[in-house]
Design an enzyme around this catalytic site. Structure first.
Site, mmCIF file in Angstrom:
data_model
loop_
_atom_site.group_PDB
_atom_site.id
_atom_site.type_symbol
_atom_site.label_atom_id
_atom_site.label_comp_id
_atom_site.label_asym_id
_atom_site.label_seq_id
_atom_site.Cartn_x
_atom_site.Cartn_y
_atom_site.Cartn_z
ATOM 1 N N TYR A 139 31.251 44.918 21.784
ATOM 2 C CA TYR A 139 32.295 45.474 20.917
ATOM 3 C C TYR A 139 33.622 44.720 21.059
ATOM 4 O O TYR A 139 34.522 44.878 20.245
ATOM 5 C CB TYR A 139 32.522 46.967 21.210
ATOM 6 C CG TYR A 139 31.329 47.858 20.890
ATOM 7 C CD1 TYR A 139 30.257 47.383 20.147
ATOM 8 C CD2 TYR A 139 31.284 49.166 21.322
ATOM 9 C CE1 TYR A 139 29.161 48.185 19.871
ATOM 10 C CE2 TYR A 139 30.192 49.991 21.045
ATOM 11 C CZ TYR A 139 29.140 49.483 20.317
ATOM 12 O OH TYR A 139 28.051 50.280 20.033
ATOM 13 N N LYS A 189 18.984 44.947 29.475
ATOM 14 C CA LYS A 189 17.930 44.270 28.699
ATOM 15 C C LYS A 189 17.736 42.898 29.338
ATOM 16 O O LYS A 189 17.852 41.842 28.704
ATOM 17 C CB LYS A 189 18.381 44.182 27.229
ATOM 18 C CG LYS A 189 17.311 43.712 26.274
ATOM 19 C CD LYS A 189 16.201 44.722 26.026
ATOM 20 C CE LYS A 189 15.130 44.142 25.124
ATOM 21 N NZ LYS A 189 13.881 44.897 25.142
ATOM 22 N N ASP A 221 15.153 49.846 26.065
ATOM 23 C CA ASP A 221 14.175 50.446 25.140
ATOM 24 C C ASP A 221 13.355 51.518 25.847
ATOM 25 O O ASP A 221 13.100 52.600 25.309
ATOM 26 C CB ASP A 221 13.283 49.368 24.498
ATOM 27 C CG ASP A 221 12.927 48.236 25.445
ATOM 28 O OD1 ASP A 221 13.468 48.192 26.563
ATOM 29 O OD2 ASP A 221 12.098 47.387 25.084
ATOM 30 N N ASP A 245 26.769 53.669 24.344
ATOM 31 C CA ASP A 245 27.158 54.340 23.098
ATOM 32 C C ASP A 245 25.935 55.041 22.503
ATOM 33 O O ASP A 245 25.959 56.230 22.157
ATOM 34 C CB ASP A 245 27.685 53.258 22.135
ATOM 35 C CG ASP A 245 28.344 53.828 20.906
ATOM 36 O OD1 ASP A 245 28.507 55.060 20.831
ATOM 37 O OD2 ASP A 245 28.691 53.044 20.003
ATOM 38 N N ASP A 249 24.766 59.338 22.971
ATOM 39 C CA ASP A 249 24.588 60.208 21.801
ATOM 40 C C ASP A 249 23.188 60.820 21.794
ATOM 41 O O ASP A 249 23.008 61.991 21.468
ATOM 42 C CB ASP A 249 24.811 59.436 20.496
ATOM 43 C CG ASP A 249 26.243 59.530 20.031
ATOM 44 O OD1 ASP A 249 27.125 59.854 20.862
ATOM 45 O OD2 ASP A 249 26.507 59.297 18.833
#
Ligand code: NAD
Length: 355
Positions: A139, A189, A221, A245, A249
């Site tokens: 980001y 990852k 994942d 992020d 959620d």
């Protein structure tokens, strides 16, 4: 000694839920706080033409902590990006160096029917905290567009982490786990991304200073899948900005209602910002029906993390458990035949349960 607390009520339901939370705070820590009202977000745009004035920012910076309701609403939705209410939060995060976002996700046993998971999974309950790196990663990395030799448009965003950024967020996770069930799961990852390989190396290096904490690694994942399959396995998850992020959620939805979940954003100093994860809920603002629990639990987090007032924090959490066990519900978590309580009435019930 009194602590200075910057209080941003904000917009929509913000004032209603923050006032409830302060009533609870005064009950468990009477007279311990000076409250410094700060106008930010939509109200600040209306009054001063900008979402955050220098004066408001200075008040936050000079405080021991910031308590926020929520900002934003349809009235300001058509303003250009730099004038939107949410800009106030970005300004505070940046200026206060809030690099660690802490989001607990806990399934209250009495609300297990609100959990969208299979019954036997929900019945086990879960109580985890996601520690998300908040000021680095993709980001904030280099981004842009360019054309290749055939005139194709290419867009790119860059995931970048340095050692210092990883070390400091890892420390937050290990310290937190030390106060909980002493397990950290680092999510990355690393099978594909170089930034994740550095992430994994550094998390393991920092772990050497925390021999009593059990560290595991998980690919993102798999983590997304495990959250749905067996969320009870997690204690503290630490991860990069974008993975956090998404996973936070996902975890929040497993608990049933957005009106229950708190968050903290921490810096390397003591000053942090504490806020519910939900927004300003303009659809119910002014109706007196907003659920104040997420903000009240945010205050409990503040007492625990900023002021080492563990006993007071635990009292608040126990009072909320007791209130829910008694069947008290706001409309967003209504799962029984009782009349839903409004914001003030459920706050009264929580305060009564503190006694
Ligand atoms: P929202 O979280 O405000 O509301 C989503 C839904 O959840 C609504 O139906 C709302 O009524 C309900 N809800 C939220 N909190 C509740 C509570 N405490 N009790 C009962 N019900 C609750 O999300 P949104 O509608 O997408 O956003 C509304 C505004 O809030 C937007 O302007 C958005 O930009 C802003 N926002 C602010 C923050 C923040 O200040 N940190 C975070 C998210 C969104």
């Amino acid at each position: 000694m009194k602590y200075n607390l910057a209080v941003i009520e904000g917009d929509g339901i913000g004032p209603e839920i923050v006032r409830s939370a302060i009533r609870v705070l005064e009950q468990v820590a009477p007279g311990k706080f000076n409250y410094q009202p700060v106008i930010a977000g939509g109200r600040s745009i209306d009054l001063h033409g900008v979402p955050l004035t220098d004066e408001a920012l200075a008040t936050c910076k000079n405080s021991d902590s910031v308590l926020l309701g929520a900002v934003g609403g349809p009235k300001w939705d058509t303003l250009p990006g730099h004038l939107r209410p949410e800009r106030a939060l970005l300004g505070i995060r940046k200026e206060l160096g809030l690099f660690a976002n802490i989001r607990p996700a806990r399934l209250y046993p009495v609300l297990k029917d609100a959990c969208p998971l299979r019954r036997e999974t929900a019945e086990k309950g879960f109580d985890m905290v996601i520690v998300r790196e908040l000021t680095g990663g993709i980001y904030y990395g280099e981004r842009g567009r360019k054309q290749d030799s055939e005139g194709n448009t290419i867009a790119f965003d860059t995931e970048t982490y340095n050692q210092t950024e990883i070390d400091r967020i890892a420390k937050v996770a290990f310290e937190l786990a030390g106060k909980r069930r002493k397990k950290v799961c680092s999510v990355d990852k690393a099978n594909v991304l170089e930034s994740s390989r550095l992430w994994r190396e550094r998390v393991h290096a920092v772990a050497k200073d925390y021999p009593d904490i059990q560290l595991s690694d998980m690919l993102v994942d798999n983590a997304a899948m495990q959250l749905v399959k067996n969320p009870a396995q997690f204690d503290v998850i630490v991860t990069a900005n974008m993975f956090g992020d998404i996973l936070s959620d996902e975890a929040s939805q497993l608990t049933g209602s957005i009106g229950l979940l708190p968050s903290a954003s921490l810096s390397s100093g003591r000053c942090g910002m504490y806020e519910p994860i939900h927004g300003s809920a303009p659809d119910i603002a002014g109706k007196g029906i907003a659920n104040p629990i997420a903000t009240i639990v945010s205050v409990a987090m503040m007492l625990r993390y900023a002021f080492a007032m563990e006993a007071e924090a635990a009292r608040i959490e126990q009072a909320i458990d007791k209130t829910l066990q008694r069947g008290c519900r706001t409309v967003d978590i209504l799962d029984n035949d009782t009349q839903p309580l409004g914001t003030i009435a459920i706050t009264d019930a929580i305060i009564a349960a503190l006694a």
